[in-house]
Design an enzyme around this catalytic site. Structure first.
Site, PDB file in Angstrom:
ATOM      1  N   GLU A 158       0.819  -1.215   0.000  1.00 54.18           N
ATOM      2  CA  GLU A 158       0.000   0.000   0.000  1.00 54.18           C
ATOM      3  C   GLU A 158       0.851   1.262   0.000  1.00 54.18           C
ATOM      4  OE1 GLU A 158      -2.757  -0.297   3.263  1.00 54.18           O
ATOM      5  OE2 GLU A 158      -4.136  -1.500   2.072  1.00 54.18           O
ATOM      6  N   GLU A 311      -6.276  -8.159   0.061  1.00 54.78           N
ATOM      7  CA  GLU A 311      -6.691  -8.140   1.466  1.00 54.78           C
ATOM      8  C   GLU A 311      -8.168  -7.806   1.555  1.00 54.78           C
ATOM      9  OE1 GLU A 311      -4.629  -5.241   3.786  1.00 54.78           O
ATOM     10  OE2 GLU A 311      -2.668  -5.790   3.019  1.00 54.78           O
TER      11      GLU A 311
HETATM   12  C1  GAL Z   1      -4.118  -2.679   5.200  1.00 57.00           C
HETATM   13  C2  GAL Z   1      -2.686  -3.113   5.386  1.00 57.00           C
HETATM   14  C3  GAL Z   1      -2.595  -4.326   6.277  1.00 57.00           C
HETATM   15  C4  GAL Z   1      -3.453  -4.153   7.493  1.00 57.00           C
HETATM   16  C5  GAL Z   1      -4.867  -3.889   7.057  1.00 57.00           C
HETATM   17  C6  GAL Z   1      -5.828  -3.723   8.199  1.00 57.00           C
HETATM   18  O1  GAL Z   1      -4.180  -1.342   4.903  1.00 57.00           O
HETATM   19  O2  GAL Z   1      -2.083  -3.391   4.146  1.00 57.00           O
HETATM   20  O3  GAL Z   1      -1.249  -4.531   6.630  1.00 57.00           O
HETATM   21  O4  GAL Z   1      -2.965  -3.086   8.247  1.00 57.00           O
HETATM   22  O5  GAL Z   1      -4.901  -2.710   6.310  1.00 57.00           O
HETATM   23  O6  GAL Z   1      -7.129  -3.461   7.739  1.00 57.00           O
END
Ligand code: GAL
Length: 663
Positions: A158, A311
């Site tokens: 990110e 994710e």
């Molecule tokens: C994303 C990040 C992850 C974790 C996640 C939590 O932004 O890439 O490492 O922090 O959010 O929602």
């Protein structure tokens, strides 16, 4: 789909849907890893992302390399049939880097240092940071290039940091020099005669640091362009290193959706796999629409081919003011929705919920409740279903996306600044409102950049493009001349590439296209205020327009603008000078889409039921809490359950079916 000599997501999926998540086993004793792989197998996990924040673990002190634990982990995962998306750990530099080289730490606009102790504390333009990031990437790539578990590279995480520090300032100047060549050209582009801001040399220019009053908007715009490019350079440097070692392994970096810091169109062109992190709010009744929007956007950035959810959350996140779990069934629904909209990877942050650290209350696939917990039980079901779907959908495309919604980061950067007429206008929210209207009308949409070839679409929707280059304006005009239908929202074509207001307040080509003679005044509305128009109420904004040769208009029926056109049409070009309330926008847009020959994937769909066709299959998804019956002519087999369906499908609360025509 893209045809390129570089690897694609297909090289990682090999006919399956990737299912898994971020795996951070450094947080656990190695005995736990055994349980992890056992449970991964049970859940159908076939892919995990490893090493995202592992720099300090691999290089605990300058130059050290501690790969032993990662060797054991990669071997263990491979033995258990779990592929690895291996991350370069460069988004979390170890504390020693900041301590020994403070110039690797970014500064905020007040000049304050962003310290270590969290993550992402790297100055993108720091030579020292880039050198250390390249060195660890090189060694990681060399070590695991031949490892059979490796399926994909995940660069950094990110990318998102702004930096106002001295090294960033130097890089900004160099970037401006390349863009403008002479300081005179920069002065012209930035309009520095205003408030006596004229620069005599590039050396005088600084990032838009804290100032007394409003910044120069063109300076801010260029700083955003520069930041996206500077971060992209970091990505490209690491991508090129891993590519050199493993030309056959696809490379990605995970986007935050709708994140200002990266022009995702430009970035996506440099990725083998476009991936995104998507976190709809389970309490948001339109969470499904938000998900659809991000999926459509990401698929479009992947030029219509398969893409990856890198994710999502199996339950609650921990960064909203109040964080709600996903109610029973919602995780499955949203996972299947992503597949319907073209995802070939459905992954989570993270596999096992942390017991320590800032995200210990963020859900995991394996939550604090353990394998007996509802979250894990549902994860198992999703894993099993995706395994069944894989052979039917992996590598296929979404069908019937005849509508393009135009989206542009430059327009967003230019429109979101201070000194505008209304702080109520939020570009992502405006885009979301138009996408919502299309989603609620069951229309399958793509996103496109205003410079893309639009000729393949029956309908092009411009929610708002405050900044429009000459080439993009010509593109829109040519699209309509070529037989396309265009619908544009307000504040489109206001400014040129330098954010200089176009004479007349709107690009003359567009005024001509929509049949507008004069745009007399902009009339922003207060928060919650609405304005009456014939048949609907408008929100956010209104305009005092005089039509020229528009073929028809829907007039305002209220206050100062009574009788002025709220909506104009000239031929196949429509202009909305206000944002109709959601239901009205849906009805108006559905009518225009139907006239343009756009058809939903299925007729007579109940409200809240999403239908998408992909790879010859029909996905039906019930976003409502009440069961519904959907008429589906013909005979079908539901690939999720194997059940045969005749003429209709029953969908329970958050229910889904994936239908294949039965002979
Ligand atoms: C994303 C990040 C992850 C974790 C996640 C939590 O932004 O890439 O490492 O922090 O959010 O929602």
């Amino acid at each position: 789909m893209r045809t390129s000599p570089t690897p694609t997501l297909d090289d990682a999926t090999r006919g399956r849907i990737l299912f898994g998540g971020d795996y951070n086993p450094e947080q656990w004793p190695e005995e736990t890893w055994q349980e992890d792989v056992r449970l991964m197998k049970e859940a159908g996990v076939n892919s995990v992302t490893v090493g995202v924040f592992s720099w300090a673990r691999i290089e605990p002190r300058p130059g050290a390399r501690e790969f032993g634990w990662l060797d054991r982990l990669m071997d263990l995962l491979h033995e258990h049939g779990v592929g690895v998306v291996l991350a370069t750990p460069t988004s979390a530099p170890p504390p020693w880097l900041g301590r020994l080289h403070p110039e690797t730490l970014p500064r905020d606009e007040d000049g304050q240092t962003i310290w270590w102790g969290s993550r992402q504390q790297f100055a993108h333009s720091s030579e020292v940071y880039r050198r250390h990031a390249a060195a660890i990437t090189e060694d990681l790539a060399a070590r695991y290039a031949g490892h059979p578990a490796l399926t994909m590279w995940h660069i950094n995480n990110e990318y998102c940091t702004y930096d106002f520090g001295d090294e960033a300032a130097r890089a900004f100047r160099a970037w401006l020099h390349r863009r403008y060549e002479t300081v005179d050209a920069l002065n012209t582009a930035w309009g520095t005669n205003f408030w006596g801001q004229r620069y005599d040399t590039f050396d005088e220019i600084v990032p838009p640091r804290r100032v007394q009053y409003l910044h120069n908007p063109a300076q801010v715009l260029d700083f955003k362009r520069f930041t996206s490019d500077a971060l992209l350079e970091c990505y490209l440097a690491e991508r090129d290193i891993v590519r050199r070692h493993t030309p056959h392994i696809p490379v990605t970096t995970n986007f935050m959706p709708f994140w200002q810091g990266q022009d995702a169109w430009a970035w996506a062109d440099q990725e083998d796999v476009v991936s995104v992190d998507v976190y709809p709010d389970p309490r948001d009744r339109l969470g499904g629409q938000y998900g659809a929007l991000i999926h459509d956007m990401t698929r479009s950035q992947a030029r219509g081919g398969p893409w990856a959810i890198m994710e999502q959350a199996a339950g609650a996140v921990n960064w909203r003011p109040v964080n709600h779990p996903r109610p029973r069934g919602l995780n499955r629904l949203w996972s299947l929705q992503a597949v319907a909209r073209g995802a070939d990877a459905v992954c989570y942050f993270q596999w096992r919920q942390s017991r320590q650290g800032a995200e210990k209350f963020h859900s995991g696939m394996l939550s604090h409740a353990g394998p007996e917990g509802r979250t894990f039980q549902e994860v198992k079901r999703i894993g099993a279903e995706l395994a069944r779907l894989g052979e039917h959908v992996a590598g296929t495309c979404v069908e019937g996306a005849d509508v393009a919604v135009l989206l542009d980061w430059n327009a967003w950067w230019a429109s979101g600044q201070n000194g505008r007429l209304s702080a109520e206008i939020d570009y992502p929210e405006v885009v979301r409102a138009w996408h919502r209207a299309l989603w609620e009308a069951h229309t399958t949409v793509s996103f496109a950049h205003p410079g893309h070839d639009l000729s393949g679409y029956r309908l092009v929707v411009v929610p708002q493009l405050h900044l429009l280059t000459d080439a993009a304006a010509d593109n829109l005009v040519a699209y309509v001349r070529g037989g396309g239908t265009l619908v544009s929202g307000f504040l489109t074509g206001v400014a040129d590439e330098d954010d200089r207001v176009r004479p007349g307040g709107m690009d003359a080509r567009l005024r001509d296209l929509f049949g507008i003679r004069t745009l007399h005044e902009w009339w922003p509305l207060d928060a919650g205020e609405t304005v009456g128009a014939e048949g609907f109420r408008g929100t956010l904004w209104s305009e005092e327009i005089e039509a020229a040769d528009a073929d028809s208009v829907i007039p305002y029926r209220d206050g100062e603008l009574d009788g002025c056109p709220a909506v104009l049409r000239k031929g196949r070009a429509w202009y909305f000078s206000t944002l109709p309330e959601p239901e009205a926008l849906r009805i108006l847009l559905a009518r225009i889409a139907a006239q343009a020959g756009v058809r939903p994937p299925l007729d007579a769909l109940p409200d809240g039921v999403e239908a998408v066709r992909r790879g010859g299959l029909l996905f039906l998804l019930n976003h409502g809490r009440e069961p519904v019956t959907v008429p589906v002519p013909g005979s079908h087999r539901d690939l999720l359950t194997g059940a045969h369906l005749a003429e209709e499908a029953e969908l329970g609360r958050y229910g889904a079916v994936v239908l294949q025509e039965a002979p």
